[in-house]
Each structure stands twice: as C-alpha cells, then as structure tokens.
Design a protein around this motif. Structure first.
Motif, PDB file in Angstrom:
ATOM      1  N   UNK A  22       0.861  -1.181   0.000  1.00 14.58           N
ATOM      2  CA  UNK A  22       0.000   0.000   0.000  1.00 14.58           C
ATOM      3  C   UNK A  22       0.899   1.233   0.000  1.00 14.58           C
ATOM      4  N   UNK A  23       0.794   2.047  -1.051  1.00 13.78           N
ATOM      5  CA  UNK A  23       1.625   3.245  -1.150  1.00 13.78           C
ATOM      6  C   UNK A  23       0.749   4.485  -1.284  1.00 13.78           C
ATOM      7  N   UNK A  24       1.302   5.615  -0.800  1.00 12.87           N
ATOM      8  CA  UNK A  24       0.555   6.868  -0.739  1.00 12.87           C
ATOM      9  C   UNK A  24       1.442   7.987  -1.269  1.00 12.87           C
ATOM     10  N   UNK A  78       3.777   0.327   5.373  1.00 14.71           N
ATOM     11  CA  UNK A  78       3.365   0.896   4.096  1.00 14.71           C
ATOM     12  C   UNK A  78       4.457   1.821   3.581  1.00 14.71           C
ATOM     13  N   UNK A  79       4.259   2.348   2.368  1.00 18.35           N
ATOM     14  CA  UNK A  79       5.226   3.257   1.757  1.00 18.35           C
ATOM     15  C   UNK A  79       4.557   4.596   1.481  1.00 18.35           C
ATOM     16  N   UNK A  80       5.179   5.667   1.964  1.00 17.97           N
ATOM     17  CA  UNK A  80       4.711   7.026   1.702  1.00 17.97           C
ATOM     18  C   UNK A  80       5.741   7.733   0.823  1.00 17.97           C
ATOM     19  N   UNK A 110      -1.703   2.412  -5.189  1.00 18.86           N
ATOM     20  CA  UNK A 110      -1.343   3.827  -5.095  1.00 18.86           C
ATOM     21  C   UNK A 110      -2.578   4.624  -4.696  1.00 18.86           C
ATOM     22  N   UNK A 111      -2.483   5.320  -3.573  1.00 17.04           N
ATOM     23  CA  UNK A 111      -3.564   6.176  -3.106  1.00 17.04           C
ATOM     24  C   UNK A 111      -3.095   7.622  -3.046  1.00 17.04           C
TER      25      UNK A 111
END
Length: 427
Positions: free
Chosen positions: A114-116, A137-139, A282-283
């Motif tokens: 889950x990436x943002x 997660x990845x930011x 990608x969010x």
C-alpha cells in the motif's frame, strides 16, 4: 548513497552449496569467518502548500530442530526480514544437495504493498487508522510539501517503521516544468538528491531506496540510479510477476480512483493471490478531508482492503523497498549459471550499486537423503549482504539462516548484516 556515478553494478556476490557436508548453503564462506511509458497521474492540490527551503564444520546427516514459525504481525522497519511462514517446521537439510530453488515472494502466495503519494495532509489526518492495521506501508514524500510544519509528524511515521520514499522536491514533469509544489530545481538529480537528503537528514530514515516518479512519467531512470535508488514506481496498471518482465524503474500499480471501494481493492488482492503476483496500490487523497487534492478514497475502504489481505496467512504485505528487494534479488540469483568447483556448486553474481544491504532470499531445495527417500522439501533463508574488507567487497556475502523471530526494535537483524554466529549461518 546519493549522487554516485559509475556502472549500475559493482559488488560481487557469491553463493555455494557445500556438497561434501550434505548441507545446502547459500554461501561461499571465507576463511576468516567474515563472511519508461507516460501516464496521467496528477498531484495538484486545491490548497498549494508553502514550501520552506564462519566457516563451521557441519556433520553429515546432522539436523537442528527449529521451533514452528510464528507469523509476525509487523516487521521492524521498511527493510525488515520477510515475515516467517505459518506452521512450517524448518530444519537443517540432510543428504546430497540439489535442485535449489528460490521461493517466490519469500514463500508466500503473493505480495501486496500500500503506497501513498504526495505527502498529503489527509495522509497525516488518517495516519493513526493506517498505523493501527499493523502493516508497513510506503509514503512517497515531496520535500516542498513536508518541509517545515509537518516534518515532526513525518519523522514519527518513519520511526514507526514505514518506508519514506522519494517523490522529488517539487513534483515536476520530466522536462522540469509544471511543478506541483513550488518552483522546479535545475536538474532531475537535484530534485531527487535534495529530497533524499531531507528524508535521511531531517526525518531520520536510515536510507532512501525507492522513488515514485512525478505524474508517473518515464525518463527518471538514470537520475534514480545515480542517486542510489534501485526501484521507481510508476502509475501504469498491472501487477508484478516473479522473474523478469516488469521494469524496475517503472513498476506498475493500481492507482485508486475516486469512488473505489474495499470490494474493488479486495478483488485485485484476490486476483494477485491467484496469479502469484505482487500488487502495489497507489492512493492519493484520503477522505474524509477538507483537502481533496486528487482521487479521494475513503479511509474505511483502504482499511477494509488491508484487513482483507491480512485475513490470508499466505499474502506478504510490506513496503515497496522490502518486497522489491526480494523480487530483484531473486532475479539476480536465478540469472546466474552455477559453476562446479570440486565438491561445491558456486554461484557468482553482481548486485546493482543501489541495492540495499541485508536482504534475504528463501530457498527450497529437494534433497535425496542417504536412505534413498526423497524429502518433501525444506525451506531455508539466505541473506544478500556485503561487508567490505581489505578494500574489496566481501567475496562470501550470501548465507543461509534458520528462520527465527526478530529482536524488536532492530531495523535490520545484525545476523543478517554483519555477524556470523555459529549455528545461524553455515557452509
């Protein structure tokens, strides 16, 4: 790590199986014991933020019992060891070595990340809910958004073990025009290097390993490589299969759209699991929020998807850096043709200059014990690492380890990165 020039691969790595001892070893141990498609992602906010500038003798046919692996709810950093498989008794292999095979996705059926993007205010507003899921997660942060008033909050995010990835300083197009957050810098290298320096210097992350190109555009590959990044996530649709195929500098993902629900995301998780693939989400904006920058999605829908993925005990949920390192490491290993050297089988290869240290591969080798009965296969874990000595890269950096629980609070297991205690790594 940043601004390095030179070839894409530099450090020699070796792997060997010690056939004489009947032990499958992913290591050649030293005598001293040291062992590009354009997409349409947009990130223009409604309110633009204001930027602020051992070799060990192993008896033949000896087995060492290991406790049944317990699934780890949460890793201890963006490059933590892959979680242990559920319910597997893993012991040292016996018999003649053969048929070594690296397990896809560390032995799990699939992987999900889950990436943002854009370090948006809504990410911080809903951070507690995301953190409560217990997964890393990845930011992807742009310096001009986070520098200043939110630095302290993003420092906490990094300290919690999530990956802070590079999304450049100003989020420009690949021709350095049309930046979303302030004026563009004078080069791609500057956009990347100054963002990475902010992440390590101000946010306290140990390193920066991956980036997401602004707008999902191609053309950032060389700048990413020269600045010590080994992956770039794009915005093109799709999932990543094991082995070669996907471009490591334009990784596909599913870019969430406005109105997407947990059912949408769960269906994609199920499909990736069925296909044995790595799915990256990608969010952008997370609702509810009063700052809907782009493609808002409800926080409950995201959390519902995370919980759905967690409900499987065979789906690996982790950062882009961690899953990506395993994916690329497996490719590198499987691209090598082993050489026979006496009673040993030796693999030699090179890792990309930007490849993170202390990364693991899991293998399953089928071996024929001396009784003639064929094993069902035993899983073991090796580590891709390099310890410089005598002015050169370690010639024997890949070792086999018995899976075990990590010590809380350690970003990288010391056994994985430096030491070779007897009984953990063997050749």
């Amino acid at each position: 790590m940043h601004g390095r020039e030179g070839p894409d691969v530099t450090r020699t790595r070796r792997q060997a199986i010690a056939g004489a001892s009947g032990v499958a070893g992913l290591a050649g141990c030293s005598g001293d014991g040291s062992s590009d498609a354009t997409a349409t992602d947009t990130a223009t906010p409604t309110d633009t933020p204001t930027p602020t500038d051992m070799p060990t003798e192993t008896p033949t046919e000896t087995e060492v019992d290991v406790d049944t692996a317990t699934p780890v709810e949460r890793g201890d950093g963006p490059l933590a060891r892959p979680p242990e498989l559920t319910g597997e008794d893993v012991s040292r292999p016996t018999g003649e070595p053969g048929n070594l095979r690296v397990l896809d996705w560390a032995g799990f059926e699939s992987a999900v990340t889950y990436s943002f993007d854009d370090s948006q205010p809504s990410h911080l507003s809903h951070y507690d809910a995301l953190e409560s899921t217990g997964v890393n997660t990845t930011f992807y942060l742009s310096k001009n958004v986070t520098a200043g008033s939110t630095t302290g909050q993003w420092t906490d995010v990094a300290a919690d073990g999530h990956e802070i990835g590079n999304h450049t300083v100003s989020h420009p197009h690949n021709d350095l025009t049309g930046s979303s957050f302030g004026d563009p810098l004078d080069s791609m290298d500057a956009e990347i290097s100054q963002c990475s320096e902010y992440i390590t210097g101000e946010l306290g992350q140990e390193g920066v390993w991956t980036m997401a190109s602004p707008f999902g555009e191609s053309g950032w590959t060389q700048a990413a490589r020269s600045n010590g990044l080994f992956l770039n996530r794009g915005v093109g649709g799709g999932a990543v299969a094991p082995g070669p195929g996907a471009d490591p500098y334009n990784l596909p993902c599913y870019m969430a759209e406005e109105g997407d629900t947990a059912d949408t995301f769960n269906g994609l998780v199920d499909e990736a699991r069925s296909n044995g693939e790595w799915l990256v989400f990608l969010f952008h904006s997370i609702t509810p929020t009063d700052q809907e920058w782009f493609a808002p999605v409800g926080v409950d829908e995201i959390i519902g998807s995370v919980e759905h993925a967690k409900s499987y005990d065979d789906v690996w949920i982790d950062t882009v850096a961690n899953v990506g390192a395993y994916w690329r490491g497996q490719q590198l290993f499987e691209s090598v043709t082993p050489n026979e050297s006496g009673d040993r089988t030796v693999w030699e290869w090179e890792l990309p200059d930007a490849f993170p240290e202390g990364q693991h591969l899991r293998d399953r080798g089928r071996r024929r014990p001396r009784t003639g009965r064929r094993d069902a296969g035993l899983a073991h874990e090796g580590v891709l690492r390099g310890v410089p000595r005598r002015g050169v890269a370690d010639a024997a950096p890949l070792g086999v380890e018995r899976p075990r629980r990590r010590r809380p609070g350690s970003l990288n297991d010391p056994i994985a990165s430096r030491s070779s205690p007897a009984g953990w790594r063997y050749c």
